[in-house]
Design an enzyme around this catalytic site. Sequence first.
Site, PDB file in Angstrom:
ATOM      1  N   GLY A  33       2.540 -15.335  29.679  1.00 41.73           N
ATOM      2  CA  GLY A  33       1.185 -15.047  29.242  1.00 41.73           C
ATOM      3  C   GLY A  33       1.077 -13.801  28.393  1.00 41.73           C
ATOM      4  O   GLY A  33       0.220 -13.706  27.510  1.00 41.73           O
ATOM      5  N   ARG A  42      11.272  -7.409  32.530  1.00 40.08           N
ATOM      6  CA  ARG A  42      10.441  -8.189  33.457  1.00 40.08           C
ATOM      7  C   ARG A  42      11.311  -8.740  34.574  1.00 40.08           C
ATOM      8  O   ARG A  42      12.314  -9.414  34.330  1.00 40.08           O
ATOM      9  CB  ARG A  42       9.787  -9.346  32.701  1.00 40.08           C
ATOM     10  N   ASP A  89       7.680 -25.751  -1.232  1.00 34.75           N
ATOM     11  CA  ASP A  89       7.736 -26.412   0.063  1.00 34.75           C
ATOM     12  C   ASP A  89       9.187 -26.559   0.511  1.00 34.75           C
ATOM     13  O   ASP A  89      10.077 -26.896  -0.281  1.00 34.75           O
ATOM     14  CB  ASP A  89       7.082 -27.795  -0.052  1.00 34.75           C
ATOM     15  N   THR A 142       5.731 -23.053   3.010  1.00 32.62           N
ATOM     16  CA  THR A 142       5.290 -23.704   1.778  1.00 32.62           C
ATOM     17  C   THR A 142       5.136 -22.720   0.624  1.00 32.62           C
ATOM     18  O   THR A 142       5.001 -23.129  -0.525  1.00 32.62           O
ATOM     19  CB  THR A 142       3.952 -24.442   1.993  1.00 32.62           C
ATOM     20  N   GLU A 180       6.088 -20.269  -2.300  1.00 30.47           N
ATOM     21  CA  GLU A 180       7.199 -20.265  -3.272  1.00 30.47           C
ATOM     22  C   GLU A 180       8.034 -21.548  -3.203  1.00 30.47           C
ATOM     23  O   GLU A 180       9.231 -21.533  -3.465  1.00 30.47           O
ATOM     24  CB  GLU A 180       8.112 -19.046  -3.062  1.00 30.47           C
TER      25      GLU A 180
END
Length: 391
Positions: free
Chosen positions: A147, A60, A172, A168, A170
């Site tokens: 965008g 870009r 936290d 979260t 297996e």
Amino acid sequence: MHHATTIDKVVNCATMPPVQGRRFAATLGELTGGRVGLTCGSVGVLKGAITIAIRYSAGRQQFGPPDSAEVSVLDYQSTQLKLLPILATAYCMHFAKDHLVSLYCDMKRTKDALLVEEVHALSAGLKAYVTAYTQDALSVCREACGGHGYAAINRLGQLRSDHDIFQTFEGDNTVLLQQVTGTLLKGYRAKFKGAPISSTVNYLKQYIGGALPHNPLVTHETDVRHLRDPTFLRGALRYRVARLLFTLQLRLRNQRARVGDFYAWNSCLSHILALANAHVESVALNAFQTAVEGCVDPDCRRALKALSDLFALRCIESDMLFRNDEFVAPAKAKAIQKLIVSLCSELRGAALPLVSAFGVPDHILRAPIGLGTHSGVDIYKEYLAAVGFDV
């Protein structure tokens, strides 16, 4: 289930092995496998996201000097500082993940109780660290693509939504990090139970080795060769772990005498989480540096060394502990910031080959903006075709 139990024809369940410690180790071993898998999966998502973002940013073009061609978005320093540290972390977590998998295979083969505990702690820490980092990195990569990054066809939004549960799943992440610190404290107390404070101080000096500055010259050293010395970088992260561990056990001991174990732990929780994350970064850097040393191709080794240095320097720059402990003087901190910018600029030229080296096939990536010019295709033509236009 049959790994740990046997059931006969009359449904009598016999737990195996009979020794309580070995039963607990077997239980931990089964939990560990899931966390190893999540770590591997999260690293894969991180690789895919940074591949899309770097390929798009390299292709870009936007703005430029008067009467000159526009420049790639990745040529802007701000974009480099966003994306290239993520690339460095992706490589670091790749080698840390490989180290974890190797230990896990050894654990399953030997069933050694001490190795089970080590792998359990490392898998918990890496799973928590990698999944949290990847979730944040997905947002950065999405924003770096503007965008187009928000478009569903380019999959960054889908990756972010699908990956969110990893934090979260297996276990936290906050709980897992506490398990890591608990293991570190357990090892610390086991080694020094009944020992006087002087022995603890001597151990810390041995543990951090050359990391602790012996004189102000080291604290103020700003030479690039020193700042990129693997011994300095590795020692700095180990110093942080040792310092956090030492101060945490002092705080917990003082708090327990006044409010008991539960409230003492809760009052030190931010310290506990910082220690666990510091430990993971130290282990990960060690795995990365080992991989760099084993690389035989000079160009590849140079690029990996720059990535390794960038990861470690960002860890030092982002943690105030090094400044508060006077481990890094103001002039040295400024030199580290300048070196980070320089390393990002240096890595700009190798960014496309480095993401291609991840080997994520286009049919797996499935993001039109992530195909980039590396494959000789027009990304905008692919983009329009993917959303249903005749091109």
